[in-house]
Design an enzyme around this catalytic site. Structure first.
Site, PDB file in Angstrom:
ATOM      1  N   ASP A  23      85.844  56.159  36.656  1.00 20.92           N
ATOM      2  CA  ASP A  23      85.411  56.432  38.036  1.00 20.92           C
ATOM      3  C   ASP A  23      84.247  55.553  38.465  1.00 20.92           C
ATOM      4  O   ASP A  23      83.642  55.787  39.512  1.00 20.92           O
ATOM      5  CB  ASP A  23      85.074  57.912  38.218  1.00 20.92           C
ATOM      6  CG  ASP A  23      83.875  58.360  37.394  1.00 20.92           C
ATOM      7  OD1 ASP A  23      83.654  57.807  36.308  1.00 20.92           O
ATOM      8  OD2 ASP A  23      83.165  59.294  37.829  1.00 20.92           O
TER       9      ASP A  23
ATOM     10  N   ASP B 291      83.630  52.412  33.715  1.00 18.93           N
ATOM     11  CA  ASP B 291      84.535  53.460  33.231  1.00 18.93           C
ATOM     12  C   ASP B 291      85.531  53.829  34.318  1.00 18.93           C
ATOM     13  O   ASP B 291      85.610  53.168  35.361  1.00 18.93           O
ATOM     14  CB  ASP B 291      83.742  54.681  32.749  1.00 18.93           C
ATOM     15  CG  ASP B 291      83.075  55.448  33.887  1.00 18.93           C
ATOM     16  OD1 ASP B 291      82.795  54.835  34.925  1.00 18.93           O
ATOM     17  OD2 ASP B 291      82.830  56.662  33.729  1.00 18.93           O
TER      18      ASP B 291
ATOM     19  N   LYS C 162      75.149  58.391  39.244  1.00 19.93           N
ATOM     20  CA  LYS C 162      74.970  57.113  38.549  1.00 19.93           C
ATOM     21  C   LYS C 162      75.949  56.112  39.135  1.00 19.93           C
ATOM     22  O   LYS C 162      76.966  56.496  39.705  1.00 19.93           O
ATOM     23  CB  LYS C 162      75.143  57.280  37.046  1.00 19.93           C
ATOM     24  CG  LYS C 162      76.371  58.039  36.579  1.00 19.93           C
ATOM     25  CD  LYS C 162      76.306  58.250  35.075  1.00 19.93           C
ATOM     26  CE  LYS C 162      77.412  59.164  34.576  1.00 19.93           C
ATOM     27  NZ  LYS C 162      76.988  60.568  34.439  1.00 19.93           N
TER      28      LYS C 162
ATOM     29  N   SER D 178      86.256  61.126  34.583  1.00 19.50           N
ATOM     30  CA  SER D 178      85.274  60.110  34.214  1.00 19.50           C
ATOM     31  C   SER D 178      85.833  59.096  33.224  1.00 19.50           C
ATOM     32  O   SER D 178      86.783  58.383  33.533  1.00 19.50           O
ATOM     33  CB  SER D 178      84.020  60.785  33.664  1.00 19.50           C
ATOM     34  OG  SER D 178      82.983  59.846  33.482  1.00 19.50           O
ATOM     35  N   HIS D 179      85.254  59.028  32.035  1.00 20.29           N
ATOM     36  CA  HIS D 179      85.589  58.010  31.043  1.00 20.29           C
ATOM     37  C   HIS D 179      86.696  58.471  30.103  1.00 20.29           C
ATOM     38  O   HIS D 179      86.991  57.781  29.124  1.00 20.29           O
ATOM     39  CB  HIS D 179      84.338  57.667  30.233  1.00 20.29           C
ATOM     40  CG  HIS D 179      83.708  58.869  29.591  1.00 20.29           C
ATOM     41  ND1 HIS D 179      83.095  59.844  30.338  1.00 20.29           N
ATOM     42  CD2 HIS D 179      83.624  59.261  28.302  1.00 20.29           C
ATOM     43  CE1 HIS D 179      82.646  60.795  29.518  1.00 20.29           C
ATOM     44  NE2 HIS D 179      82.954  60.459  28.284  1.00 20.29           N
TER      45      HIS D 179
ATOM     46  N   ASP E  90      81.190  55.093  37.518  1.00 22.29           N
ATOM     47  CA  ASP E  90      79.777  55.478  37.551  1.00 22.29           C
ATOM     48  C   ASP E  90      79.032  55.015  36.295  1.00 22.29           C
ATOM     49  O   ASP E  90      77.805  54.982  36.286  1.00 22.29           O
ATOM     50  CB  ASP E  90      79.601  56.985  37.791  1.00 22.29           C
ATOM     51  CG  ASP E  90      80.167  57.866  36.688  1.00 22.29           C
ATOM     52  OD1 ASP E  90      80.887  57.357  35.815  1.00 22.29           O
ATOM     53  OD2 ASP E  90      79.887  59.081  36.715  1.00 22.29           O
ATOM     54  N   ARG E  91      79.745  54.625  35.252  1.00 25.49           N
ATOM     55  CA  ARG E  91      79.102  54.122  34.030  1.00 25.49           C
ATOM     56  C   ARG E  91      79.241  52.607  33.949  1.00 25.49           C
ATOM     57  O   ARG E  91      80.117  52.013  34.571  1.00 25.49           O
ATOM     58  CB  ARG E  91      79.722  54.771  32.790  1.00 25.49           C
ATOM     59  CG  ARG E  91      79.548  56.274  32.763  1.00 25.49           C
ATOM     60  CD  ARG E  91      80.142  56.893  31.511  1.00 25.49           C
ATOM     61  NE  ARG E  91      80.084  58.335  31.612  1.00 25.49           N
ATOM     62  CZ  ARG E  91      79.811  59.165  30.620  1.00 25.49           C
ATOM     63  NH1 ARG E  91      79.589  58.685  29.416  1.00 25.49           N
ATOM     64  NH2 ARG E  91      79.765  60.468  30.800  1.00 25.49           N
TER      65      ARG E  91
END
Length: 582
Positions: free
Chosen positions: A302, A300, A400, A124-125, A304-305
């Site tokens: 991937d 981010d 998300k 992720s982030h 999703d944010r």
């Protein structure tokens, strides 16, 4: 047609292979240990029912971080050995987490095949590179993260695993070229298809939003735009969507080439790490070079944010989801028939609650973790949802979706400006301030204390739980810190009873609720790969229109002081300041 054989490799369990709500995340040096990734993948296959594996179609892709390519080849060889019929891989191994969800839900192969799940390779982030983080998670046939029942089985399997299956002589697949490679194993054919990473996702976005109205906005001389992928996987979509489809200038995209180490940066879209975008939007410490754009956004690793910015103006994620919900029916064609309901994670501010009450919408407060939203969506109870950690989404997928959130904001801006693109624009700041005037303002901030000693973090949380048995003592401590703070009327550990499946999630965060609607929330986060992260959330609601224009840090200063005193943050952690303030 290439033939391959299957081998059974003896192995022994590793400690700590327990996937959290975001999958399994560790340092790369942990994942590259012999058998480590293989153990987790086999444990995942063993946790699924036979029809989800044998003869199935699975997606394997991710955010392109360091070690992804090797991992894709390993998982492909293990899938072949476990009887999977075909693997779908995004070109160059790249698929954003929301795009994986979309591919599972929407894509149909040339032979009519549909995916039943996916291995998503992302942390992720968190940073990427040889000395940084890697991660893997499994998503189900609804496109959402594996539920707790499956992740618990995966973990149990990792503690007892003795062997894994792999096809060691299966040649590595060229993931840089679109096409299908055919193989044959002991159980018959096995295919690997590499496909364009962006086309399925773009098709879905065009079915949700009015691209023509957004294009009019983005091509207007009055409007300027900036998008920062932070060298994450969003770069694989940015040019196709914003430039080719919507007419933005190519120089409005920054850091949009995906890199396995995210360019040495931290791919977390917030005011601390998205430095270049923050400076360009006039929110840095020095004056920006050139004219400040009207709208800016970041993603981010991937994708999703998201972070949304106006000219010299930051939109909190909590306000963002509330504003999207308040304007969705008018501005976004997908929601023209109305919203089924809305939901937020417990630590997210109550801005969405006020919108739901005013619009008479179903409302849900859930624990942190997108799977809780997914349950509501699968049951037809929720259309729009969000969390304070820069995650926003809707029921179009079960993750998300950072680019979706940006397109939602551009849709709202396009709708508000449809009659005045030749005159004075309605800005991001105008929209937010009008929202506050209508619904009140939730002053809100989050303090992150990252890589804290895990033992110290647990002691701090235990101290806070113990304090809740005596609210008079709590109020005495708070008054000693600041006389400007309301009285605590309730303290608990948040527990969620899922209205869809009846499951109960306990110990989801420590809450102190105040008489005036203010809240202090403390949580331990599982999104890092080392140590513990303590998250402190501070919120104050203000309905008085004469008081909604204060600077957030000034409005919240008394509550911050009270929170630090109550938690004994410095005493337990040795930290005099947070790592990140959002």
């Amino acid at each position: 047609m290439v033939l391959f054989n299957v081998s059974r490799i003896q192995t022994t369990p590793f400690d700590g292979q327990k996937p959290g709500t975001s999958g399994l995340r560790k340092k790369v040096k942990v994942f590259v240990q012999p058998h480590y990734l293989e153990n987790f993948v086999q444990a995942s296959f063993n946790a699924l029912t036979e029809e989800k594996v044998r003869g199935a179609t699975l997606v394997v892709s991710g955010d392109g971080r360091y070690y992804s390519e090797q991992a894709i080849q390993i998982i492909t060889k293990m899938a072949a050995a476990n009887g999977v019929r075909r693997i779908w891989i995004g070109q160059n191994g790249l698929l954003s987490t929301p795009a994986v969800s979309a591919v599972i839900r929407e894509r149909v192969g040339a032979d009519g095949s549909k995916a039943t799940g996916a291995f998503i390779l992302t942390a992720s982030h968190n940073p990427g590179g040889p000395n940084e983080d890697f991660g893997i998670k499994y998503n189900m046939e609804n496109g959402g993260p594996a539920p707790e029942g499956i992740t618990n089985k995966i973990y149990e399997n990792t503690t007892t695993i003795k062997e894994y299956l792999i096809a060691p002589d299966l040649p590595n697949v060229d993931i840089s070229t679109v096409g299908v490679t055919n193989f044959t194993g002991p159980e018959g054919p096995f295919d690997v298809e590499v496909f364009d990473s962006a086309s399925d996702y773009i098709k879905l976005m065009k079915s949700i939003f009015d691209f023509e109205s957004i294009r009019k906005l983005l091509t207007s001389p009055k409007f300027s735009f900036c998008y920062d992928s932070l060298h994450g996987v969003a770069g694989a979509y940015a040019k196709s969507i914003f430039v080719d489809e919507l007419g933005a200038q190519e120089n409005s995209l920054i850091n949009c080439v995906p890199k396995e180490d995210f360019g040495g940066g931290h791919p977390d879209p917030n005011l601390t790490y998205a430095k270049e975008l923050v400076a360009r939007m006039g929110l840095g410490k020095s004056e920006p070079q050139g004219e400040v754009p009207e709208f800016g956004a970041a993603a981010d690793g991937d994708a999703d944010r998201n972070m949304v910015l106006g000219k010299r103006f930051f939109v909190t994620p909590s306000d963002s989801v509330a504003i999207i919900a308040a304007n969705a029916v008018e501005a976004i064609p997908y929601f023209s028939a109305g919203l089924k309901g809305v939901a937020r994670s417990m630590p997210t501010s109550a801005a969405l609650d006020v919108v739901a009450k005013n619009l008479n919408l179903k409302f849900f407060e859930v624990p942190t973790g997108w799977k809780f939203f997914g349950n509501l969506m699968d049951a037809g109870l929720c259309s729009v949802c969000g969390e304070e950690s820069f995650g926003t989404g809707s029921d179009h997928i079960r993750e998300k979706d950072g680019i979706w959130a940006v397109l939602a904001w551009l849709s709202i801006l396009a709708y508000k400006n449809k009659d005045n693109l030749e005159s004075k624009l309605v800005t991001v700041e105008d929209i937010v301030r009008q929202h506050w005037a209508t619904y009140g303002r939730h002053y809100y901030t989050r303090y992150d204390y990252e890589n804290v000693d895990a033992g110290a973090a647990k002691e701090l949380m235990a101290h806070l739980v113990k304090l809740q048995s005596s609210l008079p003592e709590v109020n005495e401590i708070i008054k000693g810190a600041s006389s400007d703070v309301s009285k605590v009327v309730h303290g608990d550990e948040f527990e969620y009873n899922d209205p869809v499946d009846g499951s109960i999630s306990s110990h989801q965060g420590i809450r102190y609720l105040f008489e005036d609607g203010s809240r202090l929330i403390f949580r331990l986060s599982g999104t890092g790969s080392e140590g513990a992260t303590i998250r402190l959330y501070i919120e104050q609601y203000e309905k008085d229109p004469s008081k909604i224009g204060r600077l957030s840090h000034e409005a919240l200063a008394p509550l911050v002081e009270a929170a630090l005193k109550l938690s004994k943050m410095e005493e337990f952690t040795g930290r005099s300041a947070p790592t990140v303030i959002t």
